[in-house]
Design a protein around this motif. Sequence first.
Motif, PDB file in Angstrom:
ATOM      1  N   CYS A   1       0.831  -1.211   0.000  1.00 23.39           N
ATOM      2  CA  CYS A   1       0.000   0.000   0.000  1.00 23.39           C
ATOM      3  C   CYS A   1       0.865   1.261   0.000  1.00 23.39           C
ATOM      4  O   CYS A   1       0.464   2.293  -0.550  1.00 23.39           O
ATOM      5  N   ALA A   2       2.070   1.205   0.565  1.00 29.18           N
ATOM      6  CA  ALA A   2       2.967   2.367   0.543  1.00 29.18           C
ATOM      7  C   ALA A   2       3.370   2.693  -0.891  1.00 29.18           C
ATOM      8  O   ALA A   2       3.381   3.858  -1.292  1.00 29.18           O
ATOM      9  N   TYR A   3       3.664   1.661  -1.670  1.00 31.14           N
ATOM     10  CA  TYR A   3       3.997   1.873  -3.073  1.00 31.14           C
ATOM     11  C   TYR A   3       2.782   2.408  -3.832  1.00 31.14           C
ATOM     12  O   TYR A   3       2.909   3.252  -4.710  1.00 31.14           O
ATOM     13  N   GLY A   4       1.613   1.897  -3.482  1.00 36.63           N
ATOM     14  CA  GLY A   4       0.386   2.375  -4.113  1.00 36.63           C
ATOM     15  C   GLY A   4       0.129   3.842  -3.832  1.00 36.63           C
ATOM     16  O   GLY A   4      -0.264   4.597  -4.728  1.00 36.63           O
ATOM     17  N   ILE A   5       0.357   4.263  -2.604  1.00 37.86           N
ATOM     18  CA  ILE A   5       0.153   5.667  -2.245  1.00 37.86           C
ATOM     19  C   ILE A   5       1.149   6.552  -2.989  1.00 37.86           C
ATOM     20  O   ILE A   5       0.782   7.601  -3.537  1.00 37.86           O
ATOM     21  N   LEU A   6       2.416   6.135  -3.036  1.00 37.60           N
ATOM     22  CA  LEU A   6       3.415   6.913  -3.772  1.00 37.60           C
ATOM     23  C   LEU A   6       3.080   6.960  -5.265  1.00 37.60           C
ATOM     24  O   LEU A   6       3.236   7.998  -5.911  1.00 37.60           O
ATOM     25  N   GLY A   7       2.607   5.843  -5.799  1.00 37.00           N
ATOM     26  CA  GLY A   7       2.192   5.813  -7.196  1.00 37.00           C
ATOM     27  C   GLY A   7       1.027   6.748  -7.456  1.00 37.00           C
ATOM     28  O   GLY A   7       1.012   7.479  -8.452  1.00 37.00           O
ATOM     29  N   LEU A   8       0.063   6.751  -6.552  1.00 39.88           N
ATOM     30  CA  LEU A   8      -1.087   7.633  -6.689  1.00 39.88           C
ATOM     31  C   LEU A   8      -0.664   9.096  -6.642  1.00 39.88           C
ATOM     32  O   LEU A   8      -1.127   9.912  -7.451  1.00 39.88           O
ATOM     33  N   ILE A   9       0.228   9.430  -5.724  1.00 40.94           N
ATOM     34  CA  ILE A   9       0.736  10.805  -5.643  1.00 40.94           C
ATOM     35  C   ILE A   9       1.386  11.207  -6.965  1.00 40.94           C
ATOM     36  O   ILE A   9       1.120  12.281  -7.514  1.00 40.94           O
TER      37      ILE A   9
ATOM     38  N   ILE B   1       7.294   2.078 -13.178  1.00 46.51           N
ATOM     39  CA  ILE B   1       8.497   1.273 -13.382  1.00 46.51           C
ATOM     40  C   ILE B   1       9.510   1.558 -12.272  1.00 46.51           C
ATOM     41  O   ILE B   1      10.114   0.631 -11.727  1.00 46.51           O
ATOM     42  N   ALA B   2       9.672   2.820 -11.902  1.00 44.34           N
ATOM     43  CA  ALA B   2      10.602   3.168 -10.813  1.00 44.34           C
ATOM     44  C   ALA B   2      10.173   2.514  -9.507  1.00 44.34           C
ATOM     45  O   ALA B   2      11.005   1.952  -8.782  1.00 44.34           O
ATOM     46  N   LEU B   3       8.885   2.566  -9.206  1.00 49.42           N
ATOM     47  CA  LEU B   3       8.405   1.965  -7.960  1.00 49.42           C
ATOM     48  C   LEU B   3       8.517   0.444  -7.996  1.00 49.42           C
ATOM     49  O   LEU B   3       8.858  -0.176  -6.986  1.00 49.42           O
ATOM     50  N   LEU B   4       8.251  -0.162  -9.153  1.00 47.90           N
ATOM     51  CA  LEU B   4       8.397  -1.617  -9.272  1.00 47.90           C
ATOM     52  C   LEU B   4       9.851  -2.044  -9.092  1.00 47.90           C
ATOM     53  O   LEU B   4      10.133  -3.032  -8.414  1.00 47.90           O
ATOM     54  N   ILE B   5      10.758  -1.294  -9.694  1.00 45.86           N
ATOM     55  CA  ILE B   5      12.183  -1.625  -9.562  1.00 45.86           C
ATOM     56  C   ILE B   5      12.621  -1.502  -8.111  1.00 45.86           C
ATOM     57  O   ILE B   5      13.332  -2.387  -7.600  1.00 45.86           O
TER      58      ILE B   5
END
Length: 133
Positions: free
Chosen positions: A68-76, A110-114
Motif C-alpha cells: 500500500c505504501a507503493y500504491g500511495i506513492l504511485g497515486l501521488i 516502473i521506478a516503484l516496481l524496480i
Amino acid sequence: MKKGIYALPALLTAGAIFYVSSLEKVDLPLEVISFNDLLFHGAAYFFFGLTLMFAAYPWNVSLDYPLCAYGILGLIGVLYGLSDEIHQSFVPNRTGAISDLLADSSGLIIALLITRLWAKKRTAHNDYRGKWQ
C-alpha cells in the motif's frame, strides 16, 4: 526539519517538471527517435518516482515496505502527472495529452516496481545470510 530534507529531491524534481511544463516551446534533442517526447516524460517521472521513494523511506530504501505504501506513492505521482497535463493545457502552444500522462505514469510505476523488486531481493538476501551467521 532533518526528516524534511529527504523530501527536497522530490520537491525539486516536481518543480523542474512544472517549470518545463510552463515553457511555451521545448526543443527536444534526438529528433531521429520517434516518440522522443514520451521517452522524456517517462524518464522524468521515473526519476520522480525514485525521489518520491527516497522522500518516503530515506533511512532504508532496501527494506520491503507494504504494498500500500507503493500504491500511495504511485497515486501521488500519477495525480501530479495529471495536474501537470492539465497545467500544460493552459500554456500557450502546449496541450495536455493522455499519451503524455500514460508515459508519466509508466515511468513512475516502473521506478516503484524496480525499487520494490530490489527491496525484496535485498530482504531475501539478508534473511538468507542471517540464517548462516
